[in-house]
Motif scaffolding. Structure first.
Motif, PDB file in Angstrom:
ATOM      1  N   ARG A  39      -1.218  -2.894  -5.765  1.00  0.00           N
ATOM      2  CA  ARG A  39      -1.294  -2.959  -4.287  1.00  0.00           C
ATOM      3  C   ARG A  39      -1.435  -4.384  -3.778  1.00  0.00           C
ATOM      4  O   ARG A  39      -0.761  -4.795  -2.847  1.00  0.00           O
ATOM      5  N   ASN A  66       0.793  -1.235   0.000  1.00  0.00           N
ATOM      6  CA  ASN A  66       0.000   0.000   0.000  1.00  0.00           C
ATOM      7  C   ASN A  66       0.828   1.288   0.000  1.00  0.00           C
ATOM      8  O   ASN A  66       0.276   2.376  -0.052  1.00  0.00           O
ATOM      9  N   GLY A  67       2.129   1.154   0.107  1.00  0.00           N
ATOM     10  CA  GLY A  67       2.961   2.356   0.182  1.00  0.00           C
ATOM     11  C   GLY A  67       3.266   2.954  -1.180  1.00  0.00           C
ATOM     12  O   GLY A  67       3.028   2.322  -2.215  1.00  0.00           O
ATOM     13  N   LYS A  68       3.801   4.153  -1.189  1.00  0.00           N
ATOM     14  CA  LYS A  68       4.158   4.835  -2.440  1.00  0.00           C
ATOM     15  C   LYS A  68       5.525   4.353  -2.929  1.00  0.00           C
ATOM     16  O   LYS A  68       6.483   4.364  -2.170  1.00  0.00           O
ATOM     17  N   GLY A  69       5.605   3.982  -4.208  1.00  0.00           N
ATOM     18  CA  GLY A  69       6.919   3.622  -4.749  1.00  0.00           C
ATOM     19  C   GLY A  69       6.945   2.419  -5.677  1.00  0.00           C
ATOM     20  O   GLY A  69       8.023   2.011  -6.106  1.00  0.00           O
ATOM     21  N   LYS A  70       5.786   1.857  -5.995  1.00  0.00           N
ATOM     22  CA  LYS A  70       5.762   0.652  -6.848  1.00  0.00           C
ATOM     23  C   LYS A  70       6.023   0.992  -8.322  1.00  0.00           C
ATOM     24  O   LYS A  70       6.973   0.505  -8.915  1.00  0.00           O
ATOM     25  N   SER A  71       5.171   1.831  -8.899  1.00  0.00           N
ATOM     26  CA  SER A  71       5.340   2.164 -10.317  1.00  0.00           C
ATOM     27  C   SER A  71       6.665   2.894 -10.532  1.00  0.00           C
ATOM     28  O   SER A  71       7.385   2.611 -11.501  1.00  0.00           O
ATOM     29  N   SER A  72       6.973   3.823  -9.632  1.00  0.00           N
ATOM     30  CA  SER A  72       8.215   4.580  -9.819  1.00  0.00           C
ATOM     31  C   SER A  72       9.436   3.664  -9.736  1.00  0.00           C
ATOM     32  O   SER A  72      10.422   3.874 -10.461  1.00  0.00           O
ATOM     33  N   HIS A 128       2.041   8.859   4.486  1.00  0.00           N
ATOM     34  CA  HIS A 128       1.956   9.480   3.150  1.00  0.00           C
ATOM     35  C   HIS A 128       1.476  10.915   3.303  1.00  0.00           C
ATOM     36  O   HIS A 128       0.531  11.177   4.047  1.00  0.00           O
ATOM     37  N   GLU A 130       3.767  12.782  -7.486  1.00  0.00           N
ATOM     38  CA  GLU A 130       2.653  11.847  -7.604  1.00  0.00           C
ATOM     39  C   GLU A 130       2.422  11.379  -9.037  1.00  0.00           C
ATOM     40  O   GLU A 130       1.914  10.286  -9.277  1.00  0.00           O
ATOM     41  N   GLU A 138      -0.036  -2.037 -12.751  1.00  0.00           N
ATOM     42  CA  GLU A 138      -1.400  -2.286 -12.255  1.00  0.00           C
ATOM     43  C   GLU A 138      -2.081  -3.499 -12.893  1.00  0.00           C
ATOM     44  O   GLU A 138      -3.310  -3.572 -12.901  1.00  0.00           O
TER      45      GLU A 138
HETATM   46  P1  ATP Z   1       4.279   5.764  -7.420  1.00  0.00           P
HETATM   47  O1  ATP Z   1       3.709   5.874  -8.814  1.00  0.00           O
HETATM   48  O2  ATP Z   1       4.454   7.089  -6.807  1.00  0.00           O
HETATM   49  O3  ATP Z   1       5.471   4.872  -7.357  1.00  0.00           O
HETATM   50  P2  ATP Z   1       2.641   3.575  -6.487  1.00  0.00           P
HETATM   51  O4  ATP Z   1       2.736   2.997  -7.837  1.00  0.00           O
HETATM   52  O5  ATP Z   1       3.344   2.849  -5.393  1.00  0.00           O
HETATM   53  O6  ATP Z   1       3.112   5.088  -6.524  1.00  0.00           O
HETATM   54  P3  ATP Z   1      -0.246   3.484  -6.689  1.00  0.00           P
HETATM   55  O7  ATP Z   1      -1.037   2.597  -5.836  1.00  0.00           O
HETATM   56  O8  ATP Z   1      -0.056   3.105  -8.119  1.00  0.00           O
HETATM   57  O9  ATP Z   1       1.155   3.721  -5.990  1.00  0.00           O
HETATM   58  O10 ATP Z   1      -0.857   4.930  -6.589  1.00  0.00           O
HETATM   59  C1  ATP Z   1      -0.432   5.951  -7.441  1.00  0.00           C
HETATM   60  C2  ATP Z   1      -0.639   7.311  -6.872  1.00  0.00           C
HETATM   61  O11 ATP Z   1      -1.167   7.311  -5.574  1.00  0.00           O
HETATM   62  C3  ATP Z   1       0.666   8.110  -6.774  1.00  0.00           C
HETATM   63  O12 ATP Z   1       0.340   9.416  -7.107  1.00  0.00           O
HETATM   64  C4  ATP Z   1       1.064   7.979  -5.336  1.00  0.00           C
HETATM   65  O13 ATP Z   1       1.793   9.092  -4.849  1.00  0.00           O
HETATM   66  C5  ATP Z   1      -0.264   7.859  -4.655  1.00  0.00           C
HETATM   67  N1  ATP Z   1      -0.131   6.958  -3.500  1.00  0.00           N
HETATM   68  C6  ATP Z   1       0.556   5.817  -3.432  1.00  0.00           C
HETATM   69  N2  ATP Z   1       0.458   5.262  -2.209  1.00  0.00           N
HETATM   70  C7  ATP Z   1      -0.311   6.089  -1.491  1.00  0.00           C
HETATM   71  C8  ATP Z   1      -0.779   6.098  -0.137  1.00  0.00           C
HETATM   72  N3  ATP Z   1      -0.434   5.131   0.701  1.00  0.00           N
HETATM   73  N4  ATP Z   1      -1.559   7.129   0.263  1.00  0.00           N
HETATM   74  C9  ATP Z   1      -1.897   8.118  -0.593  1.00  0.00           C
HETATM   75  N5  ATP Z   1      -1.497   8.171  -1.869  1.00  0.00           N
HETATM   76  C10 ATP Z   1      -0.698   7.181  -2.317  1.00  0.00           C
END
Ligand code: ATP
Ligand code: MG
Length: 197
Positions: free
Chosen positions: A162, A37-43, A183, A196, A129
């Motif tokens: 996620r 659930n954290g931020k950082g997967k796609s990036s 976050h 984002e 995704e």
């Molecule tokens: P990123 O693209 O930044 O690596 P992600 O791929 O891990 O994020 P996703 O589930 O694909 O995360 O969500 C994409 C968007 O939602 C991004 O803009 C990201 O900053 C935001 N986001 C990701 N995780 C969270 C969170 N836990 N709470 C709020 N916003 C989030």
């Protein structure tokens, strides 16, 4: 810690690492899953793709969920000669609320993914995704597992999402969980360009 203790410790660490490196001799592509659930997967997936591109590798991205069209990564990578970037037909499901249309778009995107998984001119594929398609039962996971298993030997694949379907986890080589500890969004910070999207 004395210098000599430090030296002895580092030497034994090096011996352990060298033994591990000597054992890892297989050369093949890997399946990497980035979940949580954290931020950082796609990036992380796009960062790894940049690493591959730097070494002259040919890559393709399929985004199974179309969010914003003009993400920074899309703008940066779309015209790169080594990268093919595909975005699935339409917007977020919670915006369209049309399941039939979603399933048709998912199937079309998967048909493309399946073709790429048979093409050994691609060194790396990013399926952003993809996991979401199984969560909402837009796609059946079994043919996906089969296609991944039968892909070219040296082809690397990264899948983000996620939650990850268990059959994918069973065949993955690397699985990383990006944990959500905090976050900025929950602190009230507005989503921003370059961070984002
Ligand atoms: P990123 O693209 O930044 O690596 P992600 O791929 O891990 O994020 P996703 O589930 O694909 O995360 O969500 C994409 C968007 O939602 C991004 O803009 C990201 O900053 C935001 N986001 C990701 N995780 C969270 C969170 N836990 N709470 C709020 N916003 C989030
Ligand atoms: Mg993402």
């Amino acid at each position: 810690m004395s210098d000599s203790t430090h030296k002895t410790r580092m030497a034994s660490k090096k011996a352990v690492m060298d033994a591990k490196i000597a054992k890892a001799t297989e050369e093949r592509g890997v399946l990497i899953l980035l979940k949580g659930n954290g931020k950082g997967k796609s990036s992380s997936a796009f960062g790894t793709m940049a690493r591959s591109v730097g070494h002259g590798k040919r890559c393709a991205v399929i985004q199974f969920i179309k969010g914003r069209t003009e993400t920074g990564e899309f703008k940066f990578f779309k015209d790169h000669p080594q990268i093919d970037w595909h975005v699935m037909g339409h917007g977020f499901t919670w915006e369209t609320q049309d399941k039939t249309q979603d399933i048709a778009a998912a199937k079309k995107a998967w048909a493309l993914a399946e073709r790429l998984l048979q093409d050994d001119s691609y060194d790396m594929l990013v399926f952003d995704e993809l996991s979401y398609m199984f969560k909402y039962q837009y796609l059946d996971v079994n043919p996906v597992v089969e296609a991944l298993k039968n892909r070219p030997k040296m082809q690397n694949v990264m899948i983000t999402g996620r939650t990850m379907a268990l059959p994918l986890q069973e065949i993955a080589d690397t699985i990383s969980v990006i944990q959500d500890e905090r976050h900025a969004f929950r602190l009230g910070v507005k989503a921003q360009k370059g961070i984002e999207y």
